[in-house]
Design a protein around this motif. Structure first.
Motif, PDB file in Angstrom:
ATOM      1  N   ARG A 511       5.516  30.426  13.435  1.00 47.70           N
ATOM      2  CA  ARG A 511       4.148  30.782  14.091  1.00 47.70           C
ATOM      3  C   ARG A 511       3.303  29.603  13.088  1.00 47.70           C
ATOM      4  N   ARG A 512       2.538  28.866  13.888  1.00 48.17           N
ATOM      5  CA  ARG A 512       1.653  27.451  13.248  1.00 48.17           C
ATOM      6  C   ARG A 512       0.425  27.914  13.770  1.00 48.17           C
ATOM      7  N   LEU A 513      -0.527  27.827  13.059  1.00 47.43           N
ATOM      8  CA  LEU A 513      -2.059  28.342  13.215  1.00 47.43           C
ATOM      9  C   LEU A 513      -2.882  27.041  12.660  1.00 47.43           C
ATOM     10  N   SER A 514      -3.998  26.566  13.444  1.00 47.58           N
ATOM     11  CA  SER A 514      -4.768  25.590  12.803  1.00 47.58           C
ATOM     12  C   SER A 514      -6.306  25.877  13.574  1.00 47.58           C
ATOM     13  N   TRP A 515      -6.889  26.191  12.577  1.00 46.33           N
ATOM     14  CA  TRP A 515      -8.597  26.580  12.561  1.00 46.33           C
ATOM     15  C   TRP A 515      -9.291  25.451  12.191  1.00 46.33           C
ATOM     16  N   ASN A 516     -10.236  25.053  13.206  1.00 45.61           N
ATOM     17  CA  ASN A 516     -10.977  24.005  13.043  1.00 45.61           C
ATOM     18  C   ASN A 516     -12.445  24.697  13.202  1.00 45.61           C
ATOM     19  N   GLY A 517     -13.189  25.023  11.924  1.00 43.53           N
ATOM     20  CA  GLY A 517     -14.377  25.628  11.861  1.00 43.53           C
ATOM     21  C   GLY A 517     -15.647  24.842  11.385  1.00 43.53           C
ATOM     22  N   LEU A 518     -15.612  23.423  11.666  1.00 37.12           N
ATOM     23  CA  LEU A 518     -16.668  22.605  11.044  1.00 37.12           C
ATOM     24  C   LEU A 518     -18.165  22.981  11.198  1.00 37.12           C
ATOM     25  N   SER A 519     -18.868  23.041  10.262  1.00 38.65           N
ATOM     26  CA  SER A 519     -20.265  23.218  10.105  1.00 38.65           C
ATOM     27  C   SER A 519     -20.816  22.352  11.365  1.00 38.65           C
ATOM     28  N   GLY A 520     -21.973  22.937  12.016  1.00 40.31           N
ATOM     29  CA  GLY A 520     -22.777  22.114  13.051  1.00 40.31           C
ATOM     30  C   GLY A 520     -22.297  22.395  14.379  1.00 40.31           C
ATOM     31  N   GLU A 523     -18.897  25.225  18.787  1.00 40.41           N
ATOM     32  CA  GLU A 523     -17.843  25.901  19.026  1.00 40.41           C
ATOM     33  C   GLU A 523     -16.883  25.669  17.776  1.00 40.41           C
ATOM     34  N   ALA A 524     -16.183  26.620  17.593  1.00 37.01           N
ATOM     35  CA  ALA A 524     -14.782  26.607  16.937  1.00 37.01           C
ATOM     36  C   ALA A 524     -13.671  26.678  17.766  1.00 37.01           C
ATOM     37  N   GLU A 525     -12.535  26.185  17.107  1.00 37.77           N
ATOM     38  CA  GLU A 525     -11.361  26.136  17.544  1.00 37.77           C
ATOM     39  C   GLU A 525      -9.977  26.799  16.965  1.00 37.77           C
ATOM     40  N   LEU A 526      -9.309  27.551  17.437  1.00 36.34           N
ATOM     41  CA  LEU A 526      -7.993  27.705  16.637  1.00 36.34           C
ATOM     42  C   LEU A 526      -6.726  27.563  17.830  1.00 36.34           C
ATOM     43  N   LEU A 527      -5.785  26.616  17.268  1.00 38.32           N
ATOM     44  CA  LEU A 527      -4.561  26.398  18.052  1.00 38.32           C
ATOM     45  C   LEU A 527      -3.633  27.217  17.488  1.00 38.32           C
ATOM     46  N   LEU A 528      -2.877  28.025  18.439  1.00 43.54           N
ATOM     47  CA  LEU A 528      -1.668  28.892  18.085  1.00 43.54           C
ATOM     48  C   LEU A 528      -0.376  28.301  18.657  1.00 43.54           C
ATOM     49  N   GLU A 529       0.593  28.030  17.929  1.00 38.88           N
ATOM     50  CA  GLU A 529       1.851  27.489  18.435  1.00 38.88           C
ATOM     51  C   GLU A 529       2.928  28.501  17.985  1.00 38.88           C
ATOM     52  N   ASP A 530       3.510  29.090  18.641  1.00 44.85           N
ATOM     53  CA  ASP A 530       4.813  29.942  18.428  1.00 44.85           C
ATOM     54  C   ASP A 530       5.888  29.139  19.049  1.00 44.85           C
ATOM     55  N   GLN A 531       6.966  28.978  18.233  1.00 49.50           N
ATOM     56  CA  GLN A 531       7.999  28.153  18.421  1.00 49.50           C
ATOM     57  C   GLN A 531       9.392  29.126  18.313  1.00 49.50           C
ATOM     58  N   TYR A 532      10.252  29.427  19.294  1.00 45.65           N
ATOM     59  CA  TYR A 532      11.296  30.250  19.453  1.00 45.65           C
ATOM     60  C   TYR A 532      12.635  29.404  19.575  1.00 45.65           C
TER      61      TYR A 532
END
Length: 643
Positions: A511-520, A523-532
Motif C-alpha cells: 500500500r502506497r499513500l501520497s498526501w499533497n496538503g500544500l498551504s494555500g 483542495e488537497a489530494e491523497l493518492l492511494l495505490e494498492d498493489q497485489y
C-alpha cells in the motif's frame, strides 16, 4: 544532582532526598486549597464549579448507589461491566466533587456530606472494578490493587492532607488504616507481585503513581517509604520502556492522557518531596512523549484516534500546562477546563490538577488561526500525520489533514488496522477510525477481532481472497519508504503481506499513500495505490492450473457520513468539508454498507462502509489483462475541499 529514572536509585539516596523535602511537600499539598479558592470567582472556571455543585445536590438528596453483589456478579455471569461501573463512578464523582468544594469553600454541611462519602468508600468490599478482580479470588479482593484501587488511594490520601484541619480525625484515621490494609500492606510490606508492575503500558504508570503518591503522603517509616518509591520507579521505568524514542503511544491519545498523565503527576509530587533532587521528567525520552498530543492533533480538538481512543479529546489543561513549562512543548489548542461530568471515570487527579496547574497564557485564544506544522512521522509507531491550510472563501481558512497507521497487530489495545488511514477536514474526521468499543469481557478475550471496532471490518483496509488481517506480532506493516514530499506533504509505503497469511495466492501486498496538503490551494489530494502480486496455488505446476479469474479483493473505506454514490466517484459531505473518491468503474463495483454498533460510552453509532469489489484485472497502466494475470492494482484519488 538530578537523577534520571533510568538510573539505579538506591534506597539510601531516595531516603535522604525525601528526608529533606517531605515536610515542605506536605505543607505544599495543604496549601492547594488556597489555589482552589482563588478560582471560585474566575469566569474560566465557573462551569467547572457549577458542575461540581450538581454532584453536591445529588449527594444531599439521593441515596449513594450501592456496590451490591448483584451488580458485582454480572461481569462473571454475562460479561456486562456497565451497571457496576456506573454505580462505582457515581460514587467517585460525588467524592471528588465534595472534596474539591470542601477544600475551596468549606461549610459544616459540605464536610458532613464528604465525611459520609469517605466513610462509605472506606467500607467498600474492594476498591477495584469487578472486571479487574481475579476470578475466584473475591475473598482477596480487598487487597487486590488495580487502576481504580490505586486512584482511590491517591484521592483519599491527597484529600486528608489538604483537609487535615477540617476533617473529623476519626475519618482521617479510618482512611489511613484502609490505605495501609488495601495498598501498603500487600504492595510494600508483603511484597506481593502484581502483573502491572512490569507492564509496558498505562497500567504500570497509573497503578504505581496512585500508590506511590499515597506512600509519599502517608507512610511515616522513612525506610519503607524509600523502598516504596524505589518500587514505584521500577514500574515507571517499565512504563517508559513501552515508548520508543518517537514518544508515540500505541494505545492512542486517551491512554496517553491516562498513562503519561499519571506518570507526570507522580513525577511532580516526587520532585516536590525531594526538593528537586529526584526529577523523573529530566529523562530525555519524556520530552518526546510530552509532544505526542501536538504531533497527532488534527484541528479543533480532534485527534488521530488509532487504537482505543476517541476522536475528540480534551487533554487535561493542567497536565499540558505543566508539560509546557517543564518540557517546553508548544500548545496549539484552545483552553477548555473539562467538567468532571465529562470524564466517565470522574478522576480526582485530573480534575484537581486542572485547577491547580492550568496556565491560560500558553493556550491559543479563540479565533486565532491554527498553524499547521511540518508532516510528522513517528518512526517507532509507523504513524504518518500531515496537515495543511485550504482557502475556504474570502479571509477564511480550513485545516485539511491526513494520518496513516503502520505498526503490528500485537500492540496494546490493538486493532487490526495496518495501513488504515484518516482524512480530516474542517474539524471533522470524514474518513475515520471507529475508536474504542464498549468494554465487556469479550472485548479483551480470544476472538475479540470479531468486534467491529477491533477487527479489520471497522477500518479502511482490504479483504483479500476472503482473508482478513491476522493477530500477532508477525502481522506487521513493513515500511518501504517514507518522505516529506512538500512542506505539508508526505509519502509512505508499507508491505502488508505478512498481515494476510490466509490469502491462498497472495505473494505480496503493498500500500502506497501520497498526501499533497500544500498551504494555500482550495483542495488537497491523497493518492492511494494498492498493489497485489499473485502466485500459483501450492501444488499446481501445469498450465491448465494457471489463475483463470482474478482473485477476489474488496477495498473498504469507513465514515460516519452517509456517502453519495456517483458515476466513478463516491462523495462524503461533512459539516465544513467534502471528500471525493475517484475510482475506475470498469474495474471496481461500489456499494455502501450500513453498520450499527455502540461506542465505548454505550452510545449507539452508525458507520457507513464503502466497499469496492474487484471486477477484473489490470496491469500497471490500468489495462485489462487476460486469465494468466499475476498482479492487481487499485489506484484511487481522494480530493478534499471546503464545502
Amino acid at each position: 544532582m538530578t537523577v534520571h529514572p533510568g538510573w539505579n536509585w538506591t534506597t539510601d539516596h531516595i531516603m535522604l532526598a525525601l528526608r529533606h523535602g517531605a515536610s515542605n511537600g506536605l505543607e505544599y499539598i495543604y496549601r492547594w486549597k488556597d489555589r482552589l479558592a482563588n478560582t471560585l470567582n474566575d469566569p474560566d472556571y465557573a462551569s467547572f464549579w457549577s458542575d461540581l455543585e450538581v454532584y453536591e445536590q445529588r449527594a444531599g438528596t439521593e441515596n449513594l448507589p450501592e456496590l451490591s453483589f448483584s451488580l458485582y456478579r454480572q461481569f462473571r455471569e454475562t460479561g456486562e461491566r456497565q451497571a457496576y461501573e456506573l454505580a462505582y463512578f457515581e460514587r467517585r464523582g460525588r467524592l471528588a466533587a465534595l472534596g474539591l468544594l470542601a477544600a475551596a469553600s468549606p461549610s459544616a454541611e459540605r464536610l458532613q456530606l464528604l465525611e459520609d462519602l469517605i466513610w462509605s468508600v472506606c467500607s467498600e468490599h474492594t476498591w477495584c472494578l469487578a472486571a479487574h478482580v481475579p476470578e475466584g479470588k473475591e475473598e482477596d479482593a480487598r487487597e487486590h490493587v488495580d487502576l481504580f484501587a490505586a486512584e482511590t488511594a491517591q484521592t483519599l490520601a491527597e484529600m486528608i492532607i489538604m483537609l487535615r484541619d477540617v476533617l473529623d480525625e476519626r475519618v482521617v484515621r479510618v482512611v489511613r488504616a484502609e490505605i495501609e490494609c488495601r495498598i501498603f500492606n500487600p504492595l510494600y510490606r508483603k511484597q506481593r507481585i502484581f502483573g502491572w508492575e512490569n507492564a509496558e503500558h498505562n497500567w504500570s504508570a497509573v497503578c504505581s503513581s496512585g500508590c506511590g503518591i499515597a506512600a509519599l503522603l502517608l507512610l511515616e517509616d522513612e525506610h519503607i517509604r524509600a523502598r516504596a518509591v524505589q518500587q514505584t520507579i521500577h514500574s515507571m521505568n517499565a512504563f517508559l520502556s513501552g515508548y520508543g524514542l518517537d514518544g508515540g503511544c500505541a494505545e492512542g491519545i486517551g491512554y496517553w492522557v491516562y498513562g503519561f498523565g499519571f506518570y507526570t503527576y507522580l513525577a511532580e509530587m516526587l520532585r516536590i518531596f525531594s526538593e528537586g533532587e529526584l526529577d523523573m521528567l529530566s529523562d530525555p525520552k519524556t520530552r518526546a512523549i510530552a509532544a505526542f498530543p501536538g504531533n497527532i492533533h488534527l484541528s479543533g480538538g480532534v485527534f488521530v484516534n488509532f487504537s482505543d481512543s476517541r476522536e475528540r479529546e480534551t487533554i487535561p489543561p493542567g497536565l499540558l500546562s505543566l508539560l509546557s513549562e517543564r518540557q517546553q512543548i508548544q500548545v496549539n489548542m484552545e483552553l477548555r477546563i473539562p467538567l468532571l461530568t465529562k470524564d466517565p471515570c470522574r478522576r480526582w487527579a485530573h480534575a484537581l490538577r486542572n485547577i491547580l496547574w492550568s496556565n491560560p497564557a500558553i493556550y491559543r485564544r479563540e479565533g486565532e488561526s491554527e498553524l499547521p506544522s511540518a508532516p510528522v512521522y513517528l518512526e517507532d509507531l509507523s504513524w504518518g500525520v500531515a496537515r495543511g491550510i485550504l482557502a475556504a472563501g474570502e479571509q477564511n481558512e480550513m485545516i485539511a489533514a491526513f494520518a496513516v497507521k503502520g505498526g503490528h497487530n500485537a500492540e496494546p489495545h490493538n486493532h487490526h488496522d495496518l495501513g488504515h488511514f484518516i482524512i480530516h477536514g474542517g474539524g471533522e474526521n470524514i474518513l475515520c477510525d471507529p475508536g474504542s468499543g464498549e468494554y465487556t469481557q469479550a472485548y479483551f478475550a480470544p476472538g475479540r477481532e470479531s468486534i467491529f471496532q477491533i477487527g479489520p471490518q471497522g477500518h479502511s483496509v482490504p479483504v483479500i481472497e476472503g482473508a482478513v488481517q491476522q493477530s500477532g506480532r508477525q502481522a506487521e506493516a513493513r515500511v518501504l519508504y517514507t518522505k516529506q514530499s512538500t512542506p505539508q506533504g508526505i509519502e509512505i509505503a508499507f508491505d502488508l503481506t505478512s498481515a494476510y497469511p490466509d490469502a491462498p495466492t497472495l505473494a505480496r501486498y503493498i500500500r502506497r499513500l501520497s498526501w499533497n496538503g500544500l498551504s494555500g490551494p482550495s483542495e488537497a489530494e491523497l493518492l492511494l495505490e494498492d498493489q497485489y502480486q499473485w502466485q500459483q496455488p501450492s501444488g499446481t505446476r501445469n498450465r491448465e492450473h494457471l489463475i483463470e479469474k482474478p482473485p477476489s479483493v474488496i477495498e473498504y473505506f469507513m465514515s460516519r457520513i452517509h456517502p453519495v454514490m456517483q458515476e466513478e466517484r463516491v462523495q462524503w459531505a461533512g459539516n465544513k468539508a467534502v471528500v471525493t473518491m475517484q475510482y475506475d468503474a470498469e474495474l471496481w463495483d461500489a456499494r455502501v454498507e450500513e453498520v450499527e454498533t455502540v461506542d465505548h460510552d454505550h452510545q449507539r453509532q452508525i458507520f457507513y462502509r464503502v466497499a469496492l469489489s474487484l471486477r477484473q484485472m489490470a496491469n500497471e497502466e490500468g489495462i485489462s489483462r487476460d486469465h494468466s494475470v499475476k498482479e492487481t492494482w487499485c489506484r484511487l484519488k481522494f480530493f478534499i475541499h471546503p464545502k
